[in-house]
Design an enzyme around this catalytic site. Structure first.
Site, PDB file in Angstrom:
ATOM      1  N   GLY A 138       0.808  -1.208   0.000  1.00  0.00           N
ATOM      2  CA  GLY A 138       0.000   0.000   0.000  1.00  0.00           C
ATOM      3  C   GLY A 138       0.842   1.260   0.000  1.00  0.00           C
ATOM      4  N   CYS A 139       0.364   2.271   0.718  1.00  0.00           N
ATOM      5  CA  CYS A 139       1.060   3.555   0.741  1.00  0.00           C
ATOM      6  C   CYS A 139       2.450   3.461   1.349  1.00  0.00           C
ATOM      7  CB  CYS A 139       0.233   4.579   1.512  1.00  0.00           C
ATOM      8  SG  CYS A 139      -1.325   5.014   0.714  1.00  0.00           S
ATOM      9  N   ALA A 140       2.738   2.407   2.079  1.00  0.00           N
ATOM     10  CA  ALA A 140       4.071   2.215   2.658  1.00  0.00           C
ATOM     11  C   ALA A 140       5.053   1.647   1.650  1.00  0.00           C
ATOM     12  CB  ALA A 140       3.985   1.286   3.871  1.00  0.00           C
ATOM     13  N   PHE A 355       3.155   5.016   5.585  1.00  0.00           N
ATOM     14  CA  PHE A 355       2.274   4.162   6.380  1.00  0.00           C
ATOM     15  C   PHE A 355       1.340   3.406   5.449  1.00  0.00           C
ATOM     16  CE2 PHE A 355       2.999   8.431   8.020  1.00  0.00           C
ATOM     17  CZ  PHE A 355       3.907   8.137   9.032  1.00  0.00           C
TER      18      PHE A 355
END
Length: 371
Positions: A138-140, A355
């Site tokens: 994901g965004c991480a 995150f």
């Protein structure tokens, strides 16, 4: 250590003001007038001025299935990623055959053969290139990818690694889903890709910029680079339902808890202190912060948790305003902006963070070079 020698974000050519996107997407996501009014308020408070979309805005009305969206992802995502890779390699003064390892990350589409294989053919990488495809970070993913590339290069210090992120978030549009999470997502996320060239400690490009000709951009002047010093990963127990996807026949539906900013306020400072303490540092001694542009409330939470100023998160705000949340590519876009504009002294520390689902926190300690 490893060295980041080039970072190149690339955005699609279809760019629209936030208001224009809201006018078209609003009735698709929330056809009820009362819910549409709420969607307008959520879009207006997203901190986004414009977004780049992989398709013309009028084509999203016909995008209604996972199969249709994923076909666009494979076709357009590979092209966007290729452009980012070519730019990054050129900026580093390298050729595709110089690449020893590719780490590719995305959470907005799937492909088998994986994206790294498609890129290998398009770029002309060597047939013995090592590959690490990733889905689900994901965004991480941008921060985690940089950390895992660093791990790889610790054992292969002469190698060149290529980190590639491609996220086409607009393809996850869910028609008729007027949940707050989906309405927020429809106003927050943008499309984009980024490529990062990272070399091992014994590679010639790992030399200080002042002595490395390849560290100079083609247009002249000094290209700022960074050394990866250390990394840290953290999973927060009991948060697996807070962030991610609900995979449906209609595509990827966002799972997004309103409690994420509070989670960061509660835990982030301790995690950052733990990373820095091993290197004799405290947060007050870090002049540069590379923060994932997850949204206004996420940026606020990081700022508040770490006691930062608005100046410390200005590149994150700028990235969010100019492109929206680019998921895994977001923090790499912020890193590119930071390297281009930072006047922090050479050798000074920087902390990069993002995150993602888990909920996970990925931290990377850098030392800025150049200037």
């Amino acid at each position: 250590m490893s060295s980041v020698v080039a970072v190149e974000p690339v955005l699609p050519g279809h760019v629209y003001a936030q208001e224009a996107i809201t006018e078209v997407v609003g009735p698709l996501v929330a056809p009820d007038p009362e819910r549409t009014a709420l969607l307008h308020r959520l879009h207006g408070s997203a901190g986004v001025s414009q977004r780049h979309l992989v398709l013309p805005l009028e084509e999203y009305a016909g995008l209604r299935s996972l199969a249709a969206a994923n076909a666009v992802f494979v076709r357009e995502g590979a092209s966007l990623a290729e452009e980012a890779c070519r730019r990054a390699l050129a900026a580093a003064g390298l050729e595709p055959e110089d690449v020893d390892h590719v780490f590719a990350t995305s959470v907005t589409g799937v492909s088998a053969p994986s994206l790294d294989v498609l890129l290998s053919e398009r770029l002309g990488l060597r047939s013995d290139v090592r590959r690490t495809p990733s889905f689900g970070l994901g965004c991480a993913g941008g921060a985690a990818g940089l950390a895992r590339v660093h791990d790889h290069l610790l054992g292969r210090p002469y190698d060149v690694s290529l980190l590639v992120s491609v996220e086409l978030c607009s393809l996850t549009i869910q028609h008729g889903d007027d949940s707050v999470a989906n309405m927020v997502a429809s106003g927050l996320f943008g499309d984009g890709a980024a490529a990062v060239v990272v070399v091992g400690a014994l590679h010639p490009l790992a030399q200080p910029p002042s002595t490395s000709a390849a560290a100079q951009p083609a247009a002249g002047g000094r290209r700022r680079t960074a050394r990866v010093i250390d990394t840290r990963s953290r999973l927060y127990p009991g948060t697996t339902a807070a962030l991610g996807w609900d995979v449906r026949d209609t595509g990827f539906a966002i799972v997004l808890s309103a409690g994420l900013p509070d989670l960061l306020r509660a835990h982030l400072l301790a995690d950052v202190k733990c990373l820095l303490a091993e290197h004799g540092l405290t947060p007050d001694e870090v002049p540069t912060w590379v923060v994932h542009a997850g949204g206004p409330r996420v940026i606020d939470a990081v700022r508040d948790a770490l006691g930062l100023s608005e100046v410390d998160v200005r590149e994150s705000r700028a990235s969010l305003a100019g492109a929206g949340n680019l998921s895994s590519a977001s923090v790499l876009d912020v890193l590119a902006r930071t390297l281009a504009r930072s006047d922090a002294p050479a050798g000074s520390p920087a902390v990069l963070m993002a995150f993602g689902p888990g909920v996970s926190c990925e931290l990377v300690l850098l030392h800025l070079e150049g200037r």
